[in-house]
Design an enzyme around this catalytic site. Structure first.
Site, PDB file in Angstrom:
ATOM      1  N   CYS A  24       0.809  -1.228   0.000  1.00 42.03           N
ATOM      2  CA  CYS A  24       0.000   0.000   0.000  1.00 42.03           C
ATOM      3  C   CYS A  24       0.835   1.268   0.000  1.00 42.03           C
ATOM      4  CB  CYS A  24      -0.931   0.021   1.203  1.00 42.03           C
ATOM      5  SG  CYS A  24      -2.131  -1.286   1.099  1.00 42.03           S
TER       6      CYS A  24
HETATM    7  N1  CO8 Z   1     -19.862  -8.765   9.861  1.00 40.93           N
HETATM    8  C1  CO8 Z   1     -20.263  -8.788  11.152  1.00 40.93           C
HETATM    9  N2  CO8 Z   1     -19.431  -8.985  12.184  1.00 40.93           N
HETATM   10  C2  CO8 Z   1     -18.118  -9.191  11.896  1.00 40.93           C
HETATM   11  C3  CO8 Z   1     -17.627  -9.200  10.570  1.00 40.93           C
HETATM   12  C4  CO8 Z   1     -18.563  -8.981   9.518  1.00 40.93           C
HETATM   13  N3  CO8 Z   1     -18.198  -8.939   8.236  1.00 40.93           N
HETATM   14  N4  CO8 Z   1     -16.308  -9.411  10.592  1.00 40.93           N
HETATM   15  C5  CO8 Z   1     -15.947  -9.539  11.868  1.00 40.93           C
HETATM   16  N5  CO8 Z   1     -17.050  -9.428  12.675  1.00 40.93           N
HETATM   17  C6  CO8 Z   1     -17.116  -9.495  14.137  1.00 40.93           C
HETATM   18  C7  CO8 Z   1     -16.005 -10.366  14.690  1.00 40.93           C
HETATM   19  O1  CO8 Z   1     -16.386 -11.722  14.693  1.00 40.93           O
HETATM   20  C8  CO8 Z   1     -15.835  -9.793  16.085  1.00 40.93           C
HETATM   21  O2  CO8 Z   1     -16.834 -10.348  16.941  1.00 40.93           O
HETATM   22  P1  CO8 Z   1     -16.468 -10.703  18.482  1.00 40.93           P
HETATM   23  O3  CO8 Z   1     -16.130  -9.359  19.100  1.00 40.93           O
HETATM   24  O4  CO8 Z   1     -17.744 -11.314  18.950  1.00 40.93           O
HETATM   25  O5  CO8 Z   1     -15.306 -11.620  18.417  1.00 40.93           O
HETATM   26  C9  CO8 Z   1     -16.164  -8.313  15.928  1.00 40.93           C
HETATM   27  O6  CO8 Z   1     -16.911  -8.219  14.713  1.00 40.93           O
HETATM   28  C10 CO8 Z   1     -14.934  -7.433  15.876  1.00 40.93           C
HETATM   29  O7  CO8 Z   1     -14.010  -7.967  14.887  1.00 40.93           O
HETATM   30  P2  CO8 Z   1     -12.584  -7.348  14.617  1.00 40.93           P
HETATM   31  O8  CO8 Z   1     -11.849  -7.162  15.884  1.00 40.93           O
HETATM   32  O9  CO8 Z   1     -11.915  -8.131  13.527  1.00 40.93           O
HETATM   33  O10 CO8 Z   1     -13.044  -5.953  14.001  1.00 40.93           O
HETATM   34  P3  CO8 Z   1     -12.295  -4.568  13.973  1.00 40.93           P
HETATM   35  O11 CO8 Z   1     -13.095  -3.597  14.710  1.00 40.93           O
HETATM   36  O12 CO8 Z   1     -10.840  -4.677  14.271  1.00 40.93           O
HETATM   37  O13 CO8 Z   1     -12.428  -4.197  12.409  1.00 40.93           O
HETATM   38  C11 CO8 Z   1     -11.019  -4.164  10.443  1.00 40.93           C
HETATM   39  C12 CO8 Z   1     -11.848  -5.015  11.415  1.00 40.93           C
HETATM   40  C13 CO8 Z   1     -11.980  -3.245   9.691  1.00 40.93           C
HETATM   41  C14 CO8 Z   1     -10.332  -5.083   9.471  1.00 40.93           C
HETATM   42  C15 CO8 Z   1     -10.005  -3.311  11.221  1.00 40.93           C
HETATM   43  O14 CO8 Z   1      -9.295  -4.094  12.127  1.00 40.93           O
HETATM   44  C16 CO8 Z   1      -9.007  -2.613  10.336  1.00 40.93           C
HETATM   45  O15 CO8 Z   1      -9.345  -1.912   9.408  1.00 40.93           O
HETATM   46  N6  CO8 Z   1      -7.726  -2.726  10.668  1.00 40.93           N
HETATM   47  C17 CO8 Z   1      -6.658  -2.079   9.944  1.00 40.93           C
HETATM   48  C18 CO8 Z   1      -6.453  -2.844   8.740  1.00 40.93           C
HETATM   49  C19 CO8 Z   1      -5.482  -2.281   7.786  1.00 40.93           C
HETATM   50  O16 CO8 Z   1      -5.214  -1.114   7.677  1.00 40.93           O
HETATM   51  N7  CO8 Z   1      -4.941  -3.192   7.025  1.00 40.93           N
HETATM   52  C20 CO8 Z   1      -4.097  -2.905   6.038  1.00 40.93           C
HETATM   53  C21 CO8 Z   1      -4.818  -3.330   4.833  1.00 40.93           C
HETATM   54  S1  CO8 Z   1      -3.779  -3.985   3.729  1.00 40.93           S
HETATM   55  C22 CO8 Z   1      -2.947  -2.793   3.035  1.00 40.93           C
HETATM   56  O17 CO8 Z   1      -3.246  -1.647   3.280  1.00 40.93           O
HETATM   57  C23 CO8 Z   1      -1.900  -3.219   2.078  1.00 40.93           C
HETATM   58  C24 CO8 Z   1      -1.761  -4.672   1.859  1.00 40.93           C
HETATM   59  C25 CO8 Z   1      -1.308  -4.936   0.521  1.00 40.93           C
HETATM   60  C26 CO8 Z   1      -2.479  -5.025  -0.164  1.00 40.93           C
HETATM   61  C27 CO8 Z   1      -2.681  -5.482  -1.354  1.00 40.93           C
HETATM   62  C28 CO8 Z   1      -3.956  -4.926  -1.735  1.00 40.93           C
HETATM   63  C29 CO8 Z   1      -4.571  -5.406  -2.855  1.00 40.93           C
END
Ligand code: CO8
Length: 385
Positions: free
Chosen positions: A160
């Site tokens: 990214c």
């Molecule tokens: N629907 C409903 N509930 C859900 C879902 C869903 N789809 N998914 C998870 N839940 C639930 C979980 O089961 C969990 O439940 P419980 O608390 O009962 O266990 C609850 O929701 C909370 O889950 P999480 O802790 O996973 O949720 P977060 O609040 O952390 O949110 C995110 C998840 C949105 C993924 C968040 O953690 C985030 O955005 N983190 C940063 C990610 C980031 O920046 N990543 C980098 C991305 S990659 C990149 O930028 C480059 C990579 C190279 C890429 C190539 C690209 C093509």
């Protein structure tokens, strides 16, 4: 305040947005149909406790956890088809322009048009993206050929953060002789996304961006954004990973039959520990921006705009708050991930492309991209024209 004259500037940017968009509701409906089908098909194992039932996704969760409301995609039907759940992007003959080159060329033409430049004005092409379509020939060389640019091109991948690293690389090429460099970020992120994974099926979208860099000599034809400095950082982490690669076909043991129940490519798609990424990356990015501003002699309070990587809305709010010592509004730190989702290296460039017209001459902004690696790149710019 910064006082020597910067040697390089951004002359223009360009954007290609695919025509199709998928809303959270549409995506969740397809995912939940898949969950119902899976749970029905595996009812016996689920009842016996052998398998856990799959859980449904929710549009409210997606928007609350990420800020994403919809995403543009190269192919909508394949992603929403419960039997497929992947974009359908047919292979093309070698004689036809590759899809990745095609969207990059569209973004490049947009940038060239807005700077009144032709292919003859450009000496080098960098294709900087998270997912390159093939090993070789370089996508950048194909883009160069399609646009009729003399000189050279090469590909690079810093996930990214690719655009910030691409800008730095382009500055190096200009310092060693190129008049102008075209740096493009074609990202077909949906092709490496596991649409059957509840935790990440909503994260990415497709797009292409382009940046033209030039010497800061004669007055710019149209716009000009002097680069006051760039700063790069990488720190190894397995929290964002994709194991797809040319060795995959050699990995299976000779007598190991592929498991027909499993999507053979599931572990060769994007995966992440989203929570860990969030926690670890926020301080790395805010520290890098703070250090970079200090080294450049720019006070945080003098920064008019932060064009940040578009992965997660609250992540960007945290970063801006740490750098500024107060909350930033959406004018200071614009949001495009609500419509585009995470478009990897293109995200901060889309934000810069769409949200800079109101910046006055002499005002300063920061383009900052970050992601897998981990990798972070900050570029401080000042509007000159
Ligand atoms: N629907 C409903 N509930 C859900 C879902 C869903 N789809 N998914 C998870 N839940 C639930 C979980 O089961 C969990 O439940 P419980 O608390 O009962 O266990 C609850 O929701 C909370 O889950 P999480 O802790 O996973 O949720 P977060 O609040 O952390 O949110 C995110 C998840 C949105 C993924 C968040 O953690 C985030 O955005 N983190 C940063 C990610 C980031 O920046 N990543 C980098 C991305 S990659 C990149 O930028 C480059 C990579 C190279 C890429 C190539 C690209 C093509």
């Amino acid at each position: 305040m910064h006082n020597h004259t910067p040697d390089i500037r951004i002359a223009a940017t360009g954007l290609y947005t695919p025509p199709n968009s998928i809303s959270n509701q549409e995506l969740v409906e397809a995912f939940n149909n898949f969950v119902d089908l899976f749970n029905e098909e595996h009812a016996v194992q689920i009842t016996s406790g052998e398998l856990e039932p799959l859980q449904k996704s929710s549009a409210e969760f997606i928007e609350k956890a990420s800020g994403i409301k919809s995403r543009y995609v190269i192919d909508k039907d394949g992603i929403l088809d419960v039997k497929r759940m992947a974009p359908h992007i047919p292979s093309r003959p070698d004689t036809q322009l590759s899809i990745l080159a095609e969207i990059a060329v569209a973004a490049a033409r947009d940038a060239m048009r807005s700077a009144d430049l032709t292919s003859a004005d450009i000496d080098g092409v960098i294709c900087a993206a998270s997912n390159l379509q093939r090993g070789y020939p370089a996508i950048a060389v194909e883009i160069q050929d399609s646009l009729g640019i003399e000189g050279y091109g090469f590909d690079m991948n810093v996930a990214c953060a690719s655009a910030a690293f691409g800008i730095e690389a382009g500055m190096g090429l200009i310092r060693t002789g190129a008049r102008r460099v075209l740096m493009v970020n074609p990202e077909i992120c949906t092709a490496h996304l596991n649409f059957r994974d509840r935790d990440s099926h909503f994260i990415f979208g497709d797009v292409a961006t382009a940046v033209i860099l030039e010497r800061n000599e004669e007055p710019p034809k149209n716009e000009g954004w002097e680069i006051l400095g760039s700063k790069l950082l990488t720190k190894y982490s397995n929290n964002i990973r994709n194991n797809f690669g040319f060795l995959n076909r050699c990995e299976r043991d000779v007598d190991e039959a592929p498991d027909p129940q499993l999507d053979p490519f599931t572990d060769k798609l994007f995966r992440q520990e989203g929570r860990k990424v969030f926690k670890e990356v926020v301080p790395i990015v805010s520290n890098l921006i703070t250090e970079h501003l200090a080294e450049t002699g720019v006070a945080a309070s003098d920064v008019k705009r932060f064009w940040l990587h578009q992965a997660n809305l609250s992540m960007n709010e945290f970063i801006a708050r740490k750098v500024l010592g107060r909350d930033a509004d959406t004018i200071e730190a614009p949001v495009v991930l609500d419509q585009y989702a995470n478009t990897s290296s293109a995200g901060s460039i889309i934000a810069f492309h769409k949200h800079r017209d109101d910046i006055a001459i002499g005002e300063i902004g920061v383009i900052c991209a970050f992601g897998a690696g981990y990798s972070v790149g900050s570029v401080i710019v000042r509007r000159a024209a």
